[in-house]
Each structure stands twice: as C-alpha cells, then as structure tokens.
Design a protein around this motif. Structure first.
Motif, PDB file in Angstrom:
ATOM      1  N   GLN A 277       0.889  -0.958  -0.016  1.00 49.08           N
ATOM      2  CA  GLN A 277      -0.160   0.122  -0.043  1.00 49.08           C
ATOM      3  C   GLN A 277       0.775   1.341  -0.048  1.00 49.08           C
ATOM      4  O   GLN A 277       2.154   1.128  -0.066  1.00 49.08           O
ATOM      5  N   SER A 278       0.549   2.330  -0.401  1.00 46.50           N
ATOM      6  CA  SER A 278       0.988   3.667  -0.470  1.00 46.50           C
ATOM      7  C   SER A 278       0.813   4.237   1.023  1.00 46.50           C
ATOM      8  O   SER A 278       0.049   4.281   1.570  1.00 46.50           O
ATOM      9  N   PHE A 279       2.121   5.065   1.144  1.00 48.88           N
ATOM     10  CA  PHE A 279       2.103   5.848   2.479  1.00 48.88           C
ATOM     11  C   PHE A 279       2.643   7.267   1.995  1.00 48.88           C
ATOM     12  O   PHE A 279       3.701   7.352   1.324  1.00 48.88           O
ATOM     13  N   THR A 280       2.054   8.244   2.517  1.00 48.40           N
ATOM     14  CA  THR A 280       2.394   9.892   2.184  1.00 48.40           C
ATOM     15  C   THR A 280       3.345  10.189   3.404  1.00 48.40           C
ATOM     16  O   THR A 280       2.394  10.662   4.453  1.00 48.40           O
ATOM     17  N   PHE A 281       4.221  10.937   3.054  1.00 47.43           N
ATOM     18  CA  PHE A 281       5.117  11.477   4.037  1.00 47.43           C
ATOM     19  C   PHE A 281       5.157  13.058   3.990  1.00 47.43           C
ATOM     20  O   PHE A 281       5.387  13.641   2.989  1.00 47.43           O
ATOM     21  N   ASP A 337      -3.575   9.665  10.074  1.00 45.27           N
ATOM     22  CA  ASP A 337      -2.214  10.140  10.051  1.00 45.27           C
ATOM     23  C   ASP A 337      -1.305   9.455  11.474  1.00 45.27           C
ATOM     24  O   ASP A 337      -1.878   9.373  12.604  1.00 45.27           O
ATOM     25  N   VAL A 338      -0.106   9.418  11.080  1.00 43.37           N
ATOM     26  CA  VAL A 338       0.873   8.901  12.237  1.00 43.37           C
ATOM     27  C   VAL A 338       1.710  10.130  12.270  1.00 43.37           C
ATOM     28  O   VAL A 338       2.437  10.450  11.470  1.00 43.37           O
ATOM     29  N   GLY A 344       6.474  15.847  11.563  1.00 40.59           N
ATOM     30  CA  GLY A 344       5.647  15.683  10.522  1.00 40.59           C
ATOM     31  C   GLY A 344       4.728  14.483  10.640  1.00 40.59           C
ATOM     32  O   GLY A 344       4.611  13.862  11.955  1.00 40.59           O
ATOM     33  N   TRP A 345       4.335  13.928   9.731  1.00 40.98           N
ATOM     34  CA  TRP A 345       3.291  12.847   9.842  1.00 40.98           C
ATOM     35  C   TRP A 345       3.271  11.944   8.324  1.00 40.98           C
ATOM     36  O   TRP A 345       3.757  12.425   7.543  1.00 40.98           O
ATOM     37  N   VAL A 346       2.637  11.013   8.773  1.00 43.29           N
ATOM     38  CA  VAL A 346       2.310   9.960   7.449  1.00 43.29           C
ATOM     39  C   VAL A 346       1.202   9.687   7.191  1.00 43.29           C
ATOM     40  O   VAL A 346       0.534   9.462   8.298  1.00 43.29           O
ATOM     41  N   LYS A 347       0.496  10.020   6.161  1.00 42.88           N
ATOM     42  CA  LYS A 347      -0.838   9.564   5.906  1.00 42.88           C
ATOM     43  C   LYS A 347      -0.886   8.165   5.519  1.00 42.88           C
ATOM     44  O   LYS A 347      -0.363   7.748   4.542  1.00 42.88           O
ATOM     45  N   VAL A 348      -1.924   7.405   6.161  1.00 40.86           N
ATOM     46  CA  VAL A 348      -2.219   6.081   5.699  1.00 40.86           C
ATOM     47  C   VAL A 348      -3.574   5.743   5.296  1.00 40.86           C
ATOM     48  O   VAL A 348      -4.353   6.029   6.252  1.00 40.86           O
ATOM     49  N   ASN A 349      -3.884   5.607   4.327  1.00 43.47           N
ATOM     50  CA  ASN A 349      -5.229   5.421   3.505  1.00 43.47           C
ATOM     51  C   ASN A 349      -5.300   3.988   3.305  1.00 43.47           C
ATOM     52  O   ASN A 349      -5.022   3.598   2.273  1.00 43.47           O
ATOM     53  N   SER A 350      -5.727   3.435   4.171  1.00 47.27           N
ATOM     54  CA  SER A 350      -5.474   1.888   4.323  1.00 47.27           C
ATOM     55  C   SER A 350      -6.772   1.225   4.139  1.00 47.27           C
ATOM     56  O   SER A 350      -7.606   1.342   4.868  1.00 47.27           O
ATOM     57  N   SER A 351      -7.065   0.552   3.014  1.00 46.73           N
ATOM     58  CA  SER A 351      -8.261  -0.342   2.936  1.00 46.73           C
ATOM     59  C   SER A 351      -8.083  -1.664   3.662  1.00 46.73           C
ATOM     60  O   SER A 351      -9.028  -2.327   3.969  1.00 46.73           O
ATOM     61  N   SER A 352      -6.757  -2.108   3.791  1.00 43.23           N
ATOM     62  CA  SER A 352      -6.803  -3.536   4.286  1.00 43.23           C
ATOM     63  C   SER A 352      -6.078  -3.401   5.796  1.00 43.23           C
ATOM     64  O   SER A 352      -5.906  -4.538   6.307  1.00 43.23           O
ATOM     65  N   ALA A 360      11.287   6.780  17.716  1.00 43.74           N
ATOM     66  CA  ALA A 360      11.659   8.172  17.835  1.00 43.74           C
ATOM     67  C   ALA A 360      12.360   8.395  19.324  1.00 43.74           C
ATOM     68  O   ALA A 360      12.080   7.635  20.124  1.00 43.74           O
ATOM     69  N   PRO A 361      12.838   9.559  19.402  1.00 47.56           N
ATOM     70  CA  PRO A 361      13.458   9.816  20.502  1.00 47.56           C
ATOM     71  C   PRO A 361      12.523   9.849  21.711  1.00 47.56           C
ATOM     72  O   PRO A 361      11.236  10.187  21.825  1.00 47.56           O
ATOM     73  N   LYS A 362      13.000   9.034  22.842  1.00 47.87           N
ATOM     74  CA  LYS A 362      12.134   8.793  23.981  1.00 47.87           C
ATOM     75  C   LYS A 362      11.579  10.345  24.652  1.00 47.87           C
ATOM     76  O   LYS A 362      12.160  11.256  24.847  1.00 47.87           O
ATOM     77  N   GLY A 363      10.143  10.229  24.839  1.00 47.15           N
ATOM     78  CA  GLY A 363       9.404  11.469  25.399  1.00 47.15           C
ATOM     79  C   GLY A 363       8.878  12.169  24.130  1.00 47.15           C
ATOM     80  O   GLY A 363       8.040  12.831  24.475  1.00 47.15           O
ATOM     81  N   VAL A 364       9.197  12.053  23.002  1.00 46.57           N
ATOM     82  CA  VAL A 364       8.689  12.800  21.848  1.00 46.57           C
ATOM     83  C   VAL A 364       7.379  12.124  21.463  1.00 46.57           C
ATOM     84  O   VAL A 364       6.936  10.834  21.486  1.00 46.57           O
ATOM     85  N   LYS A 365       6.291  13.002  21.333  1.00 45.72           N
ATOM     86  CA  LYS A 365       4.691  12.473  21.173  1.00 45.72           C
ATOM     87  C   LYS A 365       4.677  11.747  19.956  1.00 45.72           C
ATOM     88  O   LYS A 365       4.892  12.561  18.811  1.00 45.72           O
ATOM     89  N   VAL A 366       4.234  10.682  19.900  1.00 46.66           N
ATOM     90  CA  VAL A 366       3.936  10.047  18.667  1.00 46.66           C
ATOM     91  C   VAL A 366       2.489   9.676  18.814  1.00 46.66           C
ATOM     92  O   VAL A 366       2.147   8.895  19.859  1.00 46.66           O
ATOM     93  N   SER A 367       1.325   9.687  17.736  1.00 42.28           N
ATOM     94  CA  SER A 367       0.205   9.551  17.957  1.00 42.28           C
ATOM     95  C   SER A 367      -0.281   9.237  16.718  1.00 42.28           C
ATOM     96  O   SER A 367      -0.057   9.289  15.585  1.00 42.28           O
ATOM     97  N   ILE A 368      -1.685   8.897  16.930  1.00 41.30           N
ATOM     98  CA  ILE A 368      -2.557   8.542  15.506  1.00 41.30           C
ATOM     99  C   ILE A 368      -3.727   9.672  15.546  1.00 41.30           C
ATOM    100  O   ILE A 368      -4.304   9.589  16.568  1.00 41.30           O
ATOM    101  N   ARG A 369      -4.072   9.893  14.178  1.00 42.71           N
ATOM    102  CA  ARG A 369      -5.272  10.914  14.395  1.00 42.71           C
ATOM    103  C   ARG A 369      -5.767  10.799  13.068  1.00 42.71           C
ATOM    104  O   ARG A 369      -5.421  10.038  12.007  1.00 42.71           O
ATOM    105  N   ASN A 370      -7.176  11.356  12.818  1.00 48.53           N
ATOM    106  CA  ASN A 370      -7.795  11.329  11.608  1.00 48.53           C
ATOM    107  C   ASN A 370      -6.970  12.114  10.533  1.00 48.53           C
ATOM    108  O   ASN A 370      -6.585  13.179  10.849  1.00 48.53           O
ATOM    109  N   SER A 371      -6.850  11.816   9.425  1.00 51.82           N
ATOM    110  CA  SER A 371      -6.057  12.573   8.355  1.00 51.82           C
ATOM    111  C   SER A 371      -6.277  13.819   8.258  1.00 51.82           C
ATOM    112  O   SER A 371      -7.565  14.384   8.069  1.00 51.82           O
ATOM    113  N   LEU A 372      -5.443  14.896   8.140  1.00 53.55           N
ATOM    114  CA  LEU A 372      -5.538  16.162   8.046  1.00 53.55           C
ATOM    115  C   LEU A 372      -5.950  16.563   6.524  1.00 53.55           C
ATOM    116  O   LEU A 372      -6.473  17.227   6.432  1.00 53.55           O
TER     117      LEU A 372
END
Length: 373
Positions: A277-281, A337-338, A344-352, A360-372
């Motif tokens: 699948q495709s991932f957009t950075f 989005d991751v 920045g973020w990575v858009k994941v538009n995944s059908s499957s 990532a460096p410890k303490g840095v915020k990493v989260s998942i959200r609805n695509s911007l």
C-alpha cells in the motif's frame, strides 16, 4: 541622573527587564546602546541582525506564573498553534488558566500545506480535533502570518469577539506568535516597535504589553517549551532543516510489509505487516527519506547514523534521548495520520489495515489521528 535610572523598564523586542551589568543574564543591554530607539536587549539585537540565538531561556515555573495572570483578567485569549505540529503545539488544559475568558484558536503556517488543500476543510478538521482534545474555542481561524494569507479573517474574529477587552496571545514556542503580533501591531496600533521574530524557541521572555489606539492592549506571553517536540530537542543549527521553510512536497512510498523508511537519523517508520500500500510522508523538504528492508534497518542505522543518515550529526545524536518504539495498528478501511511532534506525519489511507512501529527519541509525542489532508 545615574545610569540605572535611565534604563527603560523592558526590552522593546522580548519584554525582558533591561539591565547593563550581567552580560550572561537575560535583558542585558550594553550601556552604549541605551541611546538607540527603541532600546532592545543584546539577545534581541543579535537575533534580529545576525539570526543568532543565545542560551537564555525562561524557567517553566516563571511561565506558569505569567499564564495564571490571564485567568484573573477580563480578556480575549488568542491561542496560536502550528498546523505543522498541531497536537504538539496545543496548550493542554488552557481553560484552567484562562477561566471564563473566550478563546480564539488561530492555526498558523497554512502556507506549509500543499496549495490545493481547501482551507475550509482544515478549519473543520481543527474544530473536530480541538473538541476531541478538550479545547473550547469561540472561533477557529486558519492563516499564514508570514504570507499574509487569511489574516483579514483573524482581524474580523478579533473585532467580533473582543468587545473592548485586552488581547492575550498565547502559544508554544516557534508557532509564529511574534510574527502574527507584528501584523496586529501594524493593523491596530501606531506603535513603531516590532517584537523579535526568530526561528529559535523561547524568543519572548516576559509579558510584552502593546498599547492599542482604543486604550486596550495586546499582551504577548512567552512561548511554552514542550520537550515532546523533536524541534525542541534538536541542535539549533539543524532547525532550518527540521522545520519546513515553505510549502511541503509530500513523498509517496509504495511499500511492501517488512520495509522501513528513515527520516535521516531523527526517526524511523517500520511497515511490519499488511498488504502492499501507499504511505504519504509530510515533512520538511530538507529532510531526506531513506527506504530499506526491515531486516537491514538496524545495521544501516548503526553504520550510517550521523553520515548518510544526517542530520543530526553523530555528536548531536548523542545528545538526543535514545529511540523508543511505538507500536501502531491502522484499522482496515480508515484514513489516518501517524504524527511525530516536530517532525511531521505519515498519511495512511488503508483499505486492508497496517501494523507499524515508529522509532523516535524517548519522550517525543507519537500519536494517531484522523487524516489532516
């Protein structure tokens, strides 16, 4: 009259209390510079003229004392966030500080997004995200203070909600707060001074009171330093690379499972399991992305960090927290989005669906959200 009594109370650039004796402390101004108009501290002078940062910072406890004052006033609060780092620049628990004062959420740096993005869709996305994160705003406005895009809507919102109140401007470091306030000064006031604008965090060191023509004021507050943002942890010399300087050009990878993408040596994206699948950075155009097989990722990093995978350099990499892993599962049929704060973020538009691991460096915020986008 002694030299001490002739020193203006505050720096016209950052608001720090001026002094002529301790060069390493904030607010220092050489005695020979007191005849300049306006008088600014040496730190602001170096930032404005040489784009040079200093190590002077505002203690976090001091910042909280300043912010607590807002809740004791009858004001309009303008909370500026960075669309590139929305979750990372949002002030958590802002309502606790501002009491019953209304909040306008101004989303800055719209110019960093691809030009085809519809601003109205960005507003809708921000409203949904702000509600989910518990921020109640009377209005949401998107703009680019740097490019003067959408700024008339900021003015309209202020006029609609201000009702003669003072305007307190709050935000994390490096969200474009001073740039926006300089725009407000030119629209609202005949004041000649402009606040110090810099790419470096922590530029405003104290409350800066800017009188308006109607007798009220714009009050600029220091930016909050959030160390969950990579941009706060990186070396100052690398900020021009790490932070987008213009419109981002998304990079699309068609990945098979068991493939990896590095953001130079700042972070790593592992596609562990899922259909091709495709991932957009979305990140600064100056950051290099490196794709490899997952089985080779560890050895590639150890062999090339600080060289092929650079920035940061080996020396600066040693100053960053060690990487930690974040396991992320993208549900089937979702557009997510991751997000890595400050990178920045990575858009994941995944059908499957997809199973990912982010390093990532410890303490840095990493989260998942609805695509911007």
């Amino acid at each position: 009259m002694s030299e001490l009594t002739t020193i203006p109370a505050k720096c016209a650039g950052c608001g720090a209390k001026l002094q002529t004796e301790r060069q390493q402390d904030r607010g220092y101004v050489p005695a020979g510079a007191l005849n300049r108009e306006p008088v600014i501290c040496q730190r602001c002078f170096r930032i404005k003229n040489y784009n040079e940062a200093s190590s002077v910072t505002l203690d976090q406890n001091e910042f909280l004392k300043l912010l607590n004052q807002v809740g004791e006033t009858k004001s309009l609060v303008v909370h500026i966030v960075d669309i590139f780092d929305f979750e990372g620049s949002l002030i958590g628990g802002l309502s606790r500080f501002v009491g019953g004062n209304p909040i306008i959420l101004v989303v800055n740096k719209l110019d960093l997004l691809p030009k085809l993005v519809n601003p109205n869709k960005i507003v809708n996305w921000v409203q949904a995200q702000a509600k989910e994160l518990g921020l109640r705003a009377v209005d949401v406005v998107v703009c680019s203070a740097k490019k003067n895009t959408g700024f008339e809507r900021v003015i309209e919102s202020l006029e609609r909600h201000r009702d003669g109140r003072d305007i307190y401007v709050v935000g994390a470091t490096n969200v474009g707060k001073s740039t926006l306030i300089n725009r407000l000064i030119r629209d609202y006031s005949d004041l000649d001074n402009e606040l110090t604008v810099s790419q470096y965090p922590g530029t405003t060191l104290d409350l800066v009171n800017i009188p308006l023509d109607d007798g009220s004021s714009i009050i600029d507050t220091p930016g909050i330093v959030y160390e969950h943002r990579i941009s706060e942890l990186a070396a100052k010399k690398d900020l021009q690379t790490l932070l987008p300087q213009g419109e981002m050009k998304p990079t699309v990878f068609q990945l098979n499972e068991q493939q990896t993408v590095f953001w130079d040596a700042y972070a790593r994206f592992d596609f562990v399991r899922g259909e091709r699948q495709s991932f957009t950075f979305f990140n600064s155009n100056a950051i290099s992305l490196h794709r490899t097989k997952l089985e080779r990722a560890d050895s590639l990093y150890e062999e090339h960090k600080g060289e092929l995978l650079s920035p940061p350099s080996k020396e600066d990499l040693d100053k960053l927290p060690k990487w930690t892993k974040h396991a992320i599962r993208i549900p089937r049929g979702s557009a997510k989005d991751v997000f890595i704060s400050g990178l920045g973020w990575v858009k994941v538009n995944s059908s499957s669906g997809a199973e990912l691991i982010i390093h990532a460096p410890k303490g840095v915020k990493v989260s998942i959200r609805n695509s911007l986008i």
